[in-house]
Write a protein that holds these residues in place. Structure first.
Motif, mmCIF file in Angstrom:
data_model
loop_
_atom_site.group_PDB
_atom_site.id
_atom_site.type_symbol
_atom_site.label_atom_id
_atom_site.label_comp_id
_atom_site.label_asym_id
_atom_site.label_seq_id
_atom_site.Cartn_x
_atom_site.Cartn_y
_atom_site.Cartn_z
ATOM 1 N N THR A 1 1.349 -1.088 -0.078
ATOM 2 C CA THR A 1 0.369 0.312 -0.332
ATOM 3 C C THR A 1 1.020 1.374 -0.123
ATOM 4 O OG1 THR A 1 -1.901 -1.099 1.006
ATOM 5 C CG2 THR A 1 -2.108 1.404 1.273
ATOM 6 N N ALA A 2 1.922 1.084 0.904
ATOM 7 C CA ALA A 2 2.770 2.445 0.848
ATOM 8 C C ALA A 2 3.596 2.624 -0.372
ATOM 9 C CB ALA A 2 3.704 2.271 1.700
ATOM 10 N N SER A 3 3.732 1.370 -1.053
ATOM 11 C CA SER A 3 4.474 1.758 -2.223
ATOM 12 C C SER A 3 3.596 2.391 -3.072
ATOM 13 C CB SER A 3 4.766 0.635 -2.696
ATOM 14 O OG SER A 3 3.983 -0.648 -3.436
ATOM 15 N N LEU A 4 2.319 1.629 -3.567
ATOM 16 C CA LEU A 4 1.247 2.404 -4.755
ATOM 17 C C LEU A 4 1.326 3.952 -4.199
ATOM 18 C CD1 LEU A 4 -1.447 -0.225 -4.523
ATOM 19 C CD2 LEU A 4 -0.280 0.254 -6.143
ATOM 20 N N VAL A 5 1.498 3.911 -2.463
ATOM 21 C CA VAL A 5 1.018 6.440 -2.747
ATOM 22 C C VAL A 5 2.514 6.692 -3.338
ATOM 23 C CG1 VAL A 5 1.195 7.346 -0.259
ATOM 24 C CG2 VAL A 5 -0.339 5.317 -0.018
ATOM 25 N N VAL A 6 3.645 6.173 -3.147
ATOM 26 C CA VAL A 6 5.259 6.369 -2.945
ATOM 27 C C VAL A 6 4.689 6.584 -4.399
ATOM 28 C CG1 VAL A 6 6.881 6.676 -3.451
ATOM 29 C CG2 VAL A 6 5.713 5.798 -0.905
ATOM 30 N N PHE B 1 -0.923 23.439 -1.351
ATOM 31 C CA PHE B 1 -0.814 23.816 -0.761
ATOM 32 C C PHE B 1 -2.451 23.326 0.226
ATOM 33 C CE2 PHE B 1 1.495 27.136 -2.502
ATOM 34 C CZ PHE B 1 2.704 26.869 -1.754
ATOM 35 N N LEU B 2 -3.281 23.396 0.059
ATOM 36 C CA LEU B 2 -4.152 23.421 0.898
ATOM 37 C C LEU B 2 -4.676 21.359 0.703
ATOM 38 C CD1 LEU B 2 -6.461 26.599 -0.468
ATOM 39 C CD2 LEU B 2 -5.524 26.206 1.490
ATOM 40 N N TRP B 3 -4.351 21.151 -0.244
ATOM 41 C CA TRP B 3 -4.911 19.336 0.763
ATOM 42 C C TRP B 3 -4.446 19.241 1.677
ATOM 43 C CZ3 TRP B 3 -7.994 17.507 -2.621
ATOM 44 C CH2 TRP B 3 -8.534 15.879 -2.883
ATOM 45 N N LYS B 4 -3.500 19.284 2.504
ATOM 46 C CA LYS B 4 -3.325 19.092 4.198
ATOM 47 C C LYS B 4 -4.559 18.969 5.177
ATOM 48 C CE LYS B 4 0.313 21.344 4.512
ATOM 49 N NZ LYS B 4 2.292 21.726 4.663
ATOM 50 N N LYS B 5 -5.221 19.836 4.470
ATOM 51 C CA LYS B 5 -6.090 20.712 5.329
ATOM 52 C C LYS B 5 -7.776 19.661 4.888
ATOM 53 C CE LYS B 5 -4.590 24.793 6.510
ATOM 54 N NZ LYS B 5 -4.836 26.630 6.208
ATOM 55 N N VAL B 6 -7.634 18.546 3.758
ATOM 56 C CA VAL B 6 -8.906 18.307 3.851
ATOM 57 C C VAL B 6 -9.047 17.019 4.627
ATOM 58 C CG1 VAL B 6 -10.446 16.688 2.444
ATOM 59 C CG2 VAL B 6 -8.191 18.811 1.137
ATOM 60 N N PRO B 7 -10.151 17.044 5.634
ATOM 61 C CA PRO B 7 -10.306 16.049 6.224
ATOM 62 C C PRO B 7 -10.912 14.533 5.884
ATOM 63 C CG PRO B 7 -12.450 17.310 5.887
ATOM 64 C CD PRO B 7 -11.248 17.499 5.340
ATOM 65 N N GLY B 8 -10.416 13.691 6.449
ATOM 66 C CA GLY B 8 -10.805 12.303 5.957
ATOM 67 C C GLY B 8 -9.632 11.515 5.145
ATOM 68 N N PRO B 9 -10.080 9.877 4.866
ATOM 69 C CA PRO B 9 -9.353 9.765 3.642
ATOM 70 C C PRO B 9 -8.282 10.025 2.477
ATOM 71 C CG PRO B 9 -11.522 8.846 3.899
ATOM 72 C CD PRO B 9 -11.456 9.749 4.818
ATOM 73 N N VAL B 10 -9.769 10.848 2.211
ATOM 74 C CA VAL B 10 -9.424 11.095 1.204
ATOM 75 C C VAL B 10 -8.180 12.355 1.100
ATOM 76 C CG1 VAL B 10 -9.807 13.122 -0.762
ATOM 77 C CG2 VAL B 10 -11.951 12.252 0.827
ATOM 78 N N LYS C 1 -5.189 11.750 1.913
ATOM 79 C CA LYS C 1 -4.019 9.930 1.340
ATOM 80 C C LYS C 1 -3.928 9.929 0.317
ATOM 81 C CE LYS C 1 -5.108 7.167 5.903
ATOM 82 N NZ LYS C 1 -5.543 6.177 6.231
ATOM 83 N N VAL C 2 -4.504 11.051 -0.820
ATOM 84 C CA VAL C 2 -4.636 10.791 -1.914
ATOM 85 C C VAL C 2 -3.510 11.894 -2.254
ATOM 86 C CG1 VAL C 2 -5.543 10.926 -4.970
ATOM 87 C CG2 VAL C 2 -7.067 10.170 -2.348
ATOM 88 N N PRO C 3 -2.389 11.839 -2.967
ATOM 89 C CA PRO C 3 -1.659 12.765 -3.456
ATOM 90 C C PRO C 3 -2.101 13.711 -3.516
ATOM 91 C CG PRO C 3 -0.557 10.828 -3.528
ATOM 92 C CD PRO C 3 -2.522 10.786 -3.687
ATOM 93 N N ALA C 4 -1.779 15.677 -3.423
ATOM 94 C CA ALA C 4 -2.276 16.879 -3.948
ATOM 95 C C ALA C 4 -2.249 16.562 -5.588
ATOM 96 C CB ALA C 4 -2.248 17.634 -3.370
ATOM 97 N N ALA C 5 -0.899 16.210 -5.789
ATOM 98 C CA ALA C 5 -0.712 16.668 -7.671
ATOM 99 C C ALA C 5 -1.194 15.401 -8.346
ATOM 100 C CB ALA C 5 0.775 15.813 -7.066
ATOM 101 N N LEU C 6 -1.729 13.943 -8.011
ATOM 102 C CA LEU C 6 -2.386 13.809 -8.623
ATOM 103 C C LEU C 6 -3.359 13.722 -8.944
ATOM 104 C CD1 LEU C 6 -2.344 10.327 -9.646
ATOM 105 C CD2 LEU C 6 -3.731 9.396 -7.993
ATOM 106 N N VAL C 7 -4.275 14.215 -7.804
ATOM 107 C CA VAL C 7 -5.883 15.001 -7.763
ATOM 108 C C VAL C 7 -5.401 17.070 -9.223
ATOM 109 C CG1 VAL C 7 -7.685 16.501 -7.106
ATOM 110 C CG2 VAL C 7 -6.295 14.125 -5.734
ATOM 111 N N ALA C 8 -4.614 17.331 -9.132
ATOM 112 C CA ALA C 8 -4.832 17.918 -9.970
ATOM 113 C C ALA C 8 -4.232 17.842 -11.102
ATOM 114 C CB ALA C 8 -3.576 18.631 -9.305
#
Length: 696
Positions: A112-117, A277-286, A288-295
């Motif tokens: 799981t950690a490897s997928l996040v990285v 900058f703001l993604w770290k303030k998003v609550p919950g399990p969301v 954990k998804v990297p901000a760059a990937l969302v962008a």
């Protein structure tokens, strides 16, 4: 003249203290020793990576708990000594620390950690390649090498390596000057040089670099990176140098506003920066998804809309991108510019990797980084990357922190992330072609801001304005010239600052009857030579028949100051003046036997028996003190009297130097100074100064 004493002063008598404590006997009349702000060598609270052994958990031998011990790492229990002198993991932690041997229950966490990285690394690899002016495939190849080669090697457990934004500007400059074909040779020999540095155990050498220089270097990398990526964020081309990029921002803004498609691209870049900058303030399990990937997802969706024409990534065949250096490229090693680039890549990549290792070690309580093996691992990665013609590899904080936060505990996660990068690039290259370049530029703008770290400048100003000057100078020189020149000038400025601060000399001058006195303490180096000369000239201009120079409080007297003092003494004596020179000397005379008694030591002048005292512990020596270190037979010994100076001191002092034939000539002085006579000094030379040899 009577024989000089065979022993130094008894350190157990009043007026003396044991070694290691503050000795009141080292202050001269009218002078107080300065308080030097030096490091406390009795503590292990260093601002750097933890080099002390973690306390062992009684329930699991060898497993680190993250708490620091007051003792250095010991080679006991189930642990062993690492290749760079650090403790290796014991049996209890071997399963946690060795790649491929993680407990079965942790395997799911590692995957799981490897997928996040992988999700964090993918846009960064592509973005760094684009910013470096090379095909995107080369960034992915470097990411794969960072995972499969560096990730599987020993050194650090949780640190993740790959192409870094900190080297993007340096790579772009190198490619612009020497071409993409020469990049492989430069990276290859940089890797070989890193391996050599690790083998000769210079990994920790990079920790000796001033923190102000490091922060200035990172800021000097981050600031140009932000301005250079502002242009691709608006689908424009950067003018060139950092200064030109900064100067062209107003024109870029005007061109962007006038073009609707550029406005869309710039909007995607701005959204990416804001999300980062703001993604770290998003609550919950969301979260954990990297901000760059969302962008990236948002950018792909917007780019697919009808009427939107923004620049997207151009991706070719991964295997076809491999460019092994040939004889023509190796012939370029005769170029001095190539050699300079190799040295620059080596220093910057090594420093960034090892600084990142120190930061990552503070994020977790697992095994600490072993710096020499880690430097060898980084060198192996760059050697392979160079053979493939790819970008240089270095440790990256963003991927490493994502690895730690995802719960990884072994090298499996960082190794697997390289495997996922390889699989994605081989199986789904068409997906990469959908990513807007402006989104990748936004990711790098955020990375540049973190490297620049503007909050560090006022913080450094409050803590140390001298270090602030070094930090600012390093940043400005890097922006104005180049990375290597800026780092070298920053290092030189840091060394000069340290030398000036270490060379603190306190000089006290005063006149007393017929004597001009100069007392010095601290470190007398050539940097303080003007002050020393001024004090000596003032003593000569006092027009006194006697000059006393007391240098017994000087901890270090370099050749320049010593020569100046000796020249002054010879010159004044040539004029007929009486000059007494007290040079720094040992605390006790060389050649003193541990059990030898001192003449006149059996009974103090008061007639009271001396209480028995146990000898102080002595450091064992392998050989007796060299005879050449001892003063000559005509040397005179002085001991310090810490009591206030009496009003008639000058008269008594003159009487002491007057010729005497018997001890009956000085009973009055003996009554007034019983401690001096109890210390067994030579009858003709009790002047009241700390041990040292004097020249008159």
């Amino acid at each position: 003249m009577p024989e000089p004493p065979t022993r130094g002063p008894d350190l157990t008598e009043p007026g003396f203290t044991e070694p290691g404590s503050t000795n009141p006997s080292f202050t001269a009349p009218g002078f107080s020793a300065p308080d030097f702000a030096g490091p406390d060598l009795t503590r292990l609270d260093f601002a750097g990576p933890d080099v002390t052994a973690p306390e062992a958990d009684p329930s699991e031998a060898g497993r680190p708990t993250g708490r620091r011990s007051a003792k250095p790492r010991a080679w006991k229990g189930s642990g062993g000594k690492g290749s760079d002198g650090e403790e290796s993991a014991g049996k209890g932690s071997a399963a946690r620390g060795a790649a491929g041997k993680a407990p079965k229950g942790d395997l799911a966490t590692e995957i799981t950690a490897s997928l996040v990285v992988f999700l964090v690394a993918l846009p960064l690899c592509i973005g760094v390649a684009v910013a470096s002016g090379v095909p995107a495939e080369l960034g992915i190849i470097s990411g794969v090498v960072g995972g499969l080669v560096v990730g599987a090697a020993r050194g650090s457990t949780l640190q993740v390596s790959g192409p870094a934004a900190g080297l993007a500007a340096l790579v772009a400059e190198t490619v612009l000057e020497h071409g993409v074909a020469m990049l492989g040779v430069i990276v290859l020999f940089s890797g070989l040089l890193q391996i050599v540095l690790g083998l000769v155990r210079l990994g920790r050498f990079f920790q000796a670099i001033s923190l102000a220089v490091v922060q200035g270097m990172l800021a000097g990398i981050g600031l140009p990176l932000m301005f250079s990526q502002a242009y691709p964020a608006a689908d424009a081309k950067a003018p060139g140098t950092p200064i030109e990029n900064m100067a062209g921002v107003p024109g870029l803004f005007a061109d962007t506003v006038s073009d609707p498609q550029s406005m869309i691209a710039a909007g995607l870049g701005i959204v990416t920066v804001v999300l980062s900058f703001l993604w770290k303030k998003v609550p919950g399990p969301v979260q954990k998804v990297p901000a760059a990937l969302v962008a990236v997802g948002i950018g792909i969706a917007v780019a697919a809309l009808p009427g939107v024409e923004v620049n997207t990534l151009q991706v070719g065949n991964l295997l076809a991108s491999v460019d092994v250096p040939g004889a023509e490229q190796f012939a370029g090693l005769a170029d001095a510019g190539i050699i300079t680039a190799i040295l620059t890549f080596t220093v910057i990549a090594s420093a960034e990797s090892l600084f990142t290792a120190a930061a990552v070690d503070r994020m977790h309580d697992g095994p600490r980084t072993r710096y020499n093996p880690e430097l060898i691992a980084q060198g192996a990665g760059n050697t392979v990357a160079g053979l493939l013609g790819a970008l240089p590899v270095t440790a990256v904080v963003a991927r490493s922190s994502a690895n730690v936060q995802a719960g990884a505990t072994t090298r499996l996660s960082r190794t697997f992330h390289g495997l996922w990068l390889l699989a994605f690039a081989l199986l789904l290259p068409q997906v990469l072609a959908l990513i807007p370049i402006s989104v990748l530029a936004g990711v790098l703008i955020h990375s540049g801001w973190k490297l620049f770290a503007p909050a560090e400048f006022p913080k450094m100003w409050r803590q140390d304005r001298g270090e602030f000057a070094v930090m600012t100078l390093t940043t400005l020189v890097i922006v104005a010239t180049a990375l290597l020149e800026g780092v070298l000038i920053g290092l030189a400025a840091g060394i000069v600052l340290a030398a000036v601060r270490m060379s603190r000399t306190v000089i006290r001058q005063h006149l007393e009857d017929d004597t001009a006195k100069v007392v010095m303490a601290g470190n007398a180096t050539f940097l303080r030579l003007p002050q020393v000369i001024e004090a000596l000239e003032a003593a000569a201009e006092a027009r006194k028949p006697r000059i006393r120079l007391d240098l017994t409080g000087v901890a270090h007297l370099d050749h320049a100051c010593r020569s100046q003092v000796e020249e002054f003494v010879a010159q004044q004596r040539g004029k007929g003046l009486r000059v007494e020179l007290l040079m720094p000397g040992p605390a006790e005379r060389p050649g003193r036997e541990p059990g030898a008694d001192r003449a006149g030591d059996a009974e103090p002048p008061t007639g009271r028996p001396r209480p028995p005292t146990a000898p102080l512990p002595r450091r064992p020596t392998t050989a007796p003190a060299a005879a050449s270190a001892a003063p000559g037979p005509t040397a005179e010994w002085f001991y310090l009297d810490t009591r206030p100076m009496p009003e008639d001191f000058a008269e008594r002092y003159a009487q002491e130097y007057a010729p005497r034939s018997t001890s009956a000539d000085r009973p009055e002085h003996a009554q007034g100074h019983p401690q001096e006579y109890a210390q067994g000094h030579a009858p003709e030379s009790s002047s009241g100064y700390s041990p040292g040899y004097a020249s008159r």
